[in-house]
Write an enzyme that holds these catalytic residues in place. Sequence first.
Site, PDB file in Angstrom:
ATOM      1  N   GLY A  12      36.000  36.817  52.557  1.00 45.26           N
ATOM      2  CA  GLY A  12      35.315  38.513  52.438  1.00 45.26           C
ATOM      3  C   GLY A  12      33.932  38.020  53.070  1.00 45.26           C
ATOM      4  O   GLY A  12      32.854  37.223  52.859  1.00 45.26           O
ATOM      5  N   ARG A  73      41.574  36.123  57.341  1.00 46.83           N
ATOM      6  CA  ARG A  73      42.366  35.340  56.379  1.00 46.83           C
ATOM      7  C   ARG A  73      43.302  34.544  57.547  1.00 46.83           C
ATOM      8  O   ARG A  73      43.833  34.780  58.303  1.00 46.83           O
ATOM      9  CB  ARG A  73      43.249  36.004  55.142  1.00 46.83           C
ATOM     10  N   ASP A 104      34.613  30.100  48.046  1.00 56.23           N
ATOM     11  CA  ASP A 104      35.503  28.829  47.889  1.00 56.23           C
ATOM     12  C   ASP A 104      36.709  28.630  48.598  1.00 56.23           C
ATOM     13  O   ASP A 104      36.881  27.560  48.951  1.00 56.23           O
ATOM     14  CB  ASP A 104      35.839  29.167  46.358  1.00 56.23           C
ATOM     15  N   THR A 126      29.073  34.771  49.541  1.00 50.28           N
ATOM     16  CA  THR A 126      29.915  35.678  49.022  1.00 50.28           C
ATOM     17  C   THR A 126      29.195  36.517  48.040  1.00 50.28           C
ATOM     18  O   THR A 126      28.387  36.202  47.279  1.00 50.28           O
ATOM     19  CB  THR A 126      31.052  35.070  48.345  1.00 50.28           C
ATOM     20  N   ASP A 128      30.427  37.618  45.299  1.00 47.70           N
ATOM     21  CA  ASP A 128      30.956  37.215  43.819  1.00 47.70           C
ATOM     22  C   ASP A 128      30.076  36.238  43.212  1.00 47.70           C
ATOM     23  O   ASP A 128      30.148  36.001  41.651  1.00 47.70           O
ATOM     24  CB  ASP A 128      32.335  36.599  43.747  1.00 47.70           C
ATOM     25  N   ASP A 130      30.334  33.037  42.831  1.00 47.63           N
ATOM     26  CA  ASP A 130      31.131  32.294  42.072  1.00 47.63           C
ATOM     27  C   ASP A 130      31.180  30.861  42.791  1.00 47.63           C
ATOM     28  O   ASP A 130      32.156  30.377  42.333  1.00 47.63           O
ATOM     29  CB  ASP A 130      32.421  33.012  41.935  1.00 47.63           C
ATOM     30  N   ARG A 172      35.882  39.005  41.714  1.00 51.35           N
ATOM     31  CA  ARG A 172      37.030  38.171  41.462  1.00 51.35           C
ATOM     32  C   ARG A 172      37.195  37.757  40.148  1.00 51.35           C
ATOM     33  O   ARG A 172      37.275  38.700  39.100  1.00 51.35           O
ATOM     34  CB  ARG A 172      36.958  36.666  42.398  1.00 51.35           C
TER      35      ARG A 172
END
Length: 320
Positions: A12, A73, A104, A126, A128, A130, A172
């Site tokens: 992303g 992707r 990740d 990202t 996120d 994360d 996410r």
Amino acid sequence: MVKRIGVLTSGGDAPGMNAAVRAVVRKAIYHNIEVYGVYQGYQGLISGNIKKLELGSVGDIIQRGGTMLYSARCEEFKTLEGQLKGIEQLKKHGIEGLVVIGGDGSYMGAKKLTEHGYPCVGVPGTIDNDIPGTEFTIGFDTALNTVLDSIDRIRDTATSHERTFIIEVMGRNAGDIALWTGLAGGAETIIIPEEGFSMDDVVARLNKGQERGKKHSVIVVAEGVMSGTEFAEKLKEATDMETRVSVLGHIQRGGSPTAADRVLASRLGARAVELLLDGKGGRAVGIEANKLVDYDIIQALAMKHQVDLDIYRLSKELSI
């Protein structure tokens, strides 16, 4: 001595990726290293969509969201055959090290290349937040400000119509975006995957607010828990309170990166090049206590991302 490196963005998109690419290119050229951009992530790596980048190639991009290298992707790269195809393309172009900017999934690709003996450095990009091995990821701060602006606007409407609004945010399986924006936006309730919740407790907090004259509320729900619509349905089963749902969606990924993200991306991108120049592949860069750090990328992926639960507890105390 490394003479030629590559850079790609994967997964992303996140505001600040362009700033990181710019840093990689200009830091490398400053040290007389050639840089090649891999377009469309690992898919482009397999297909050989690789072009040399010059100083001018990354001009006027530091302020732009998204990624000039594009992203895609790639299921094929999850296979051994796909990975070996990628390495073949890197060798074909004489690329001796690769900087991978992403989340990740992107790190997993870099990890696989590392296991095949190909030097990679992961840069966390990202919204996120994360990625283990770093306190903050590129794009997180910009996403926070985008979400916070939306929460502020929605609260205006919530106040005008005396309603409870449920706002679903990205992240996410991590609750960082919900947690930070919920606290900053004064949300009455924050729902994150790292902490369980009781609908009875949510209703009790809403009722307590109404008892003291509060006529509107904002509930921030992380997508890793459930959708905003699903949460609204559960809340409706527990109370007759009227609610509205706002799903912010991909607006959270776009926009010009904040100063914090531009600086972070520049620091991390430059550090990735330094590691390759030092002959250190298989690393992941990050920031902790405002200091640059790096970990073995395989070790980093084995770590577990931790949300700051002190912020969660503070949010509950301040939203009484």
